[in-house]
Design a protein around this motif. Structure first.
Motif, PDB file in Angstrom:
ATOM      1  N   HIS A 106      -2.953  -1.696   3.663  1.00 52.19           N
ATOM      2  CA  HIS A 106      -2.012  -1.160   2.678  1.00 52.19           C
ATOM      3  C   HIS A 106      -1.350  -2.277   1.880  1.00 52.19           C
ATOM      4  O   HIS A 106      -1.144  -2.152   0.668  1.00 52.19           O
ATOM      5  CB  HIS A 106      -0.946  -0.309   3.381  1.00 52.19           C
ATOM      6  CG  HIS A 106      -1.469   0.989   3.876  1.00 52.19           C
ATOM      7  ND1 HIS A 106      -0.832   1.732   4.862  1.00 52.19           N
ATOM      8  CD2 HIS A 106      -2.583   1.694   3.549  1.00 52.19           C
ATOM      9  CE1 HIS A 106      -1.522   2.830   5.100  1.00 52.19           C
ATOM     10  NE2 HIS A 106      -2.587   2.829   4.322  1.00 52.19           N
ATOM     11  N   ARG A 107      -1.007  -3.355   2.550  1.00 49.75           N
ATOM     12  CA  ARG A 107      -0.413  -4.495   1.840  1.00 49.75           C
ATOM     13  C   ARG A 107      -1.409  -5.097   0.858  1.00 49.75           C
ATOM     14  O   ARG A 107      -1.045  -5.499  -0.257  1.00 49.75           O
ATOM     15  CB  ARG A 107       0.029  -5.563   2.837  1.00 49.75           C
ATOM     16  CG  ARG A 107       1.285  -5.224   3.622  1.00 49.75           C
ATOM     17  CD  ARG A 107       1.836  -6.441   4.325  1.00 49.75           C
ATOM     18  NE  ARG A 107       2.230  -7.482   3.361  1.00 49.75           N
ATOM     19  CZ  ARG A 107       2.693  -8.681   3.707  1.00 49.75           C
ATOM     20  NH1 ARG A 107       2.800  -8.993   4.996  1.00 49.75           N
ATOM     21  NH2 ARG A 107       3.032  -9.559   2.803  1.00 49.75           N
ATOM     22  N   GLY A 110      -1.678  -2.770  -2.060  1.00 48.61           N
ATOM     23  CA  GLY A 110      -0.400  -2.381  -2.644  1.00 48.61           C
ATOM     24  C   GLY A 110      -0.041  -0.928  -2.400  1.00 48.61           C
ATOM     25  O   GLY A 110       0.676  -0.316  -3.203  1.00 48.61           O
ATOM     26  N   GLY A 111      -0.520  -0.369  -1.303  1.00 49.71           N
ATOM     27  CA  GLY A 111      -0.257   1.034  -0.996  1.00 49.71           C
ATOM     28  C   GLY A 111       0.985   1.221  -0.145  1.00 49.71           C
ATOM     29  O   GLY A 111       1.511   0.278   0.449  1.00 49.71           O
ATOM     30  N   SER A 112       1.450   2.455  -0.087  1.00 48.21           N
ATOM     31  CA  SER A 112       2.618   2.792   0.725  1.00 48.21           C
ATOM     32  C   SER A 112       2.256   2.749   2.204  1.00 48.21           C
ATOM     33  O   SER A 112       1.170   3.184   2.606  1.00 48.21           O
ATOM     34  CB  SER A 112       3.123   4.194   0.362  1.00 48.21           C
ATOM     35  OG  SER A 112       4.077   4.646   1.307  1.00 48.21           O
ATOM     36  N   GLN A 113       3.175   2.239   3.003  1.00 41.76           N
ATOM     37  CA  GLN A 113       2.955   2.207   4.450  1.00 41.76           C
ATOM     38  C   GLN A 113       3.219   3.568   5.088  1.00 41.76           C
ATOM     39  O   GLN A 113       2.955   3.756   6.279  1.00 41.76           O
ATOM     40  CB  GLN A 113       3.867   1.154   5.095  1.00 41.76           C
ATOM     41  CG  GLN A 113       3.614  -0.273   4.634  1.00 41.76           C
ATOM     42  CD  GLN A 113       2.258  -0.813   5.067  1.00 41.76           C
ATOM     43  OE1 GLN A 113       1.561  -0.215   5.884  1.00 41.76           O
ATOM     44  NE2 GLN A 113       1.871  -1.952   4.514  1.00 41.76           N
ATOM     45  N   GLY A 115       2.234   6.581   3.409  1.00 42.20           N
ATOM     46  CA  GLY A 115       1.373   7.593   2.806  1.00 42.20           C
ATOM     47  C   GLY A 115       1.936   8.264   1.577  1.00 42.20           C
ATOM     48  O   GLY A 115       1.477   9.353   1.204  1.00 42.20           O
ATOM     49  N   ASP A 117       1.702   7.375  -1.550  1.00 38.96           N
ATOM     50  CA  ASP A 117       1.049   6.957  -2.789  1.00 38.96           C
ATOM     51  C   ASP A 117       0.848   8.163  -3.709  1.00 38.96           C
ATOM     52  O   ASP A 117       0.552   9.272  -3.239  1.00 38.96           O
ATOM     53  CB  ASP A 117      -0.312   6.331  -2.478  1.00 38.96           C
ATOM     54  CG  ASP A 117      -0.188   5.131  -1.559  1.00 38.96           C
ATOM     55  OD1 ASP A 117       0.298   4.095  -2.020  1.00 38.96           O
ATOM     56  OD2 ASP A 117      -0.560   5.253  -0.374  1.00 38.96           O
ATOM     57  N   PRO A 118       0.992   7.964  -5.019  1.00 36.81           N
ATOM     58  CA  PRO A 118       0.778   9.074  -5.972  1.00 36.81           C
ATOM     59  C   PRO A 118      -0.627   9.657  -5.821  1.00 36.81           C
ATOM     60  O   PRO A 118      -1.612   8.927  -5.750  1.00 36.81           O
ATOM     61  CB  PRO A 118       0.955   8.400  -7.339  1.00 36.81           C
ATOM     62  CG  PRO A 118       1.813   7.204  -7.062  1.00 36.81           C
ATOM     63  CD  PRO A 118       1.406   6.723  -5.699  1.00 36.81           C
ATOM     64  N   ASN A 120      -1.869  11.103  -3.288  1.00 38.85           N
ATOM     65  CA  ASN A 120      -2.367  11.116  -1.914  1.00 38.85           C
ATOM     66  C   ASN A 120      -2.347  12.548  -1.376  1.00 38.85           C
ATOM     67  O   ASN A 120      -1.354  13.266  -1.540  1.00 38.85           O
ATOM     68  CB  ASN A 120      -1.482  10.232  -1.032  1.00 38.85           C
ATOM     69  CG  ASN A 120      -2.275   9.490   0.023  1.00 38.85           C
ATOM     70  OD1 ASN A 120      -3.489   9.366  -0.073  1.00 38.85           O
ATOM     71  ND2 ASN A 120      -1.593   8.978   1.023  1.00 38.85           N
ATOM     72  N   THR A 125      -0.592  11.911   3.995  1.00 39.94           N
ATOM     73  CA  THR A 125       0.822  11.556   4.163  1.00 39.94           C
ATOM     74  C   THR A 125       1.317  12.000   5.535  1.00 39.94           C
ATOM     75  O   THR A 125       1.990  11.243   6.246  1.00 39.94           O
ATOM     76  CB  THR A 125       1.675  12.212   3.063  1.00 39.94           C
ATOM     77  OG1 THR A 125       1.197  11.794   1.781  1.00 39.94           O
ATOM     78  CG2 THR A 125       3.134  11.821   3.206  1.00 39.94           C
TER      79      THR A 125
END
Length: 234
Positions: A106-107, A110-113, A115, A117-118, A120, A125
């Motif tokens: 994720h890092r 650049g994703g959300s840790q 879930g 993310d737009p 998704n 999530t």
């Protein structure tokens, strides 16, 4: 001696079922991980580690009922307890490796840790959030499990809800795995049903065998760590 022999024979049923369940868990876990070999290394590492974690959790849950296959030494439950501690501790390590892999992935992208993310899918999530719950429960179980194990060595019983909590954790983990499988459209319907159905079914059967009826086979022989010398702390 006849009583011991009869008790040992009675323990073969749950022991055989437990062995079969452990083999089935290995097959399902390997089959699941094999579907993601084309994925990026960190994502594949997450899948493989979490599949191994679930497999170990399942095997560790039924290890007590496997004692029906072991030599009747009078210390079967003590041996099973040590095996359970080793297997479940390894499962926690696998879970941490799996989390580290997906955290790093994720890092990297650049994703959300968590879930968020737009675009998704809600299932992804939910999988991410529930994954944190499972990981927290596993860490809690590990701490309480080792406290219970060490306490038993000096005649103190604690964390009486530890077995029940462990079975609940296994079921939640299985549901979370089945949930995320719904987000991979490249899985054929037959394969999806095998994996998403097999994981929860095996987990439920493991909780049954890990319960009082399944573990009865490990209690047929005297346990040197049980008796009036024990002090219940909780």
């Amino acid at each position: 001696m006849t009583g011991r022999a009869d008790a040992g024979a009675m323990g073969r049923g749950p022991a055989l079922a437990s062995m079969g369940l452990a083999v089935a868990a290995v097959a399902i876990a390997a089959g699941c991980a094999a579907q993601f070999t084309a994925m990026p290394a960190l994502f594949l590492g997450h899948i493989a580690a979490m599949c191994a974690c679930w497999c170990l959790m399942t095997a560790g849950s039924v290890v007590y009922s496997m004692a029906g296959f072991w030599p009747a030494t009078g210390k079967n439950k003590d041996t099973a307890r040590k095996a359970h501690a080793a297997i479940q501790s390894t499962a926690v390590l696998a879970a941490l490796v799996g989390y580290l892999c997906i955290f790093s992935n994720h890092r990297l992208v650049g994703g959300s840790q968590f879930g968020f993310d737009p675009g998704n899918p809600p299932a992804k999530t939910a999988h991410a959030l529930l994954g944190y719950v499972v990981l927290a429960l596993m860490l809690l179980q590990a701490v309480q499990g080792w406290q219970k194990f060490l306490g038993l060595q000096v005649g103190k019983i604690r964390h009486l809800a530890h077995p029940l909590n462990g079975r609940a954790t296994l079921i939640i983990a299985a549901i979370n795995m089945a949930l995320v499988l719904t987000t991979f459209p490249f899985l054929s319907q037959a394969l999806f049903l095998t994996l998403a159905g097999g994981i929860p079914v095996i987990s439920v059967l493991a909780t049954v065998l890990a319960g009082p009826l399944g573990k009865a086979s490990a209690r047929e022989l005297p346990d040197p760590l049980e008796g009036p010398g024990y002090q219940v702390l909780e």
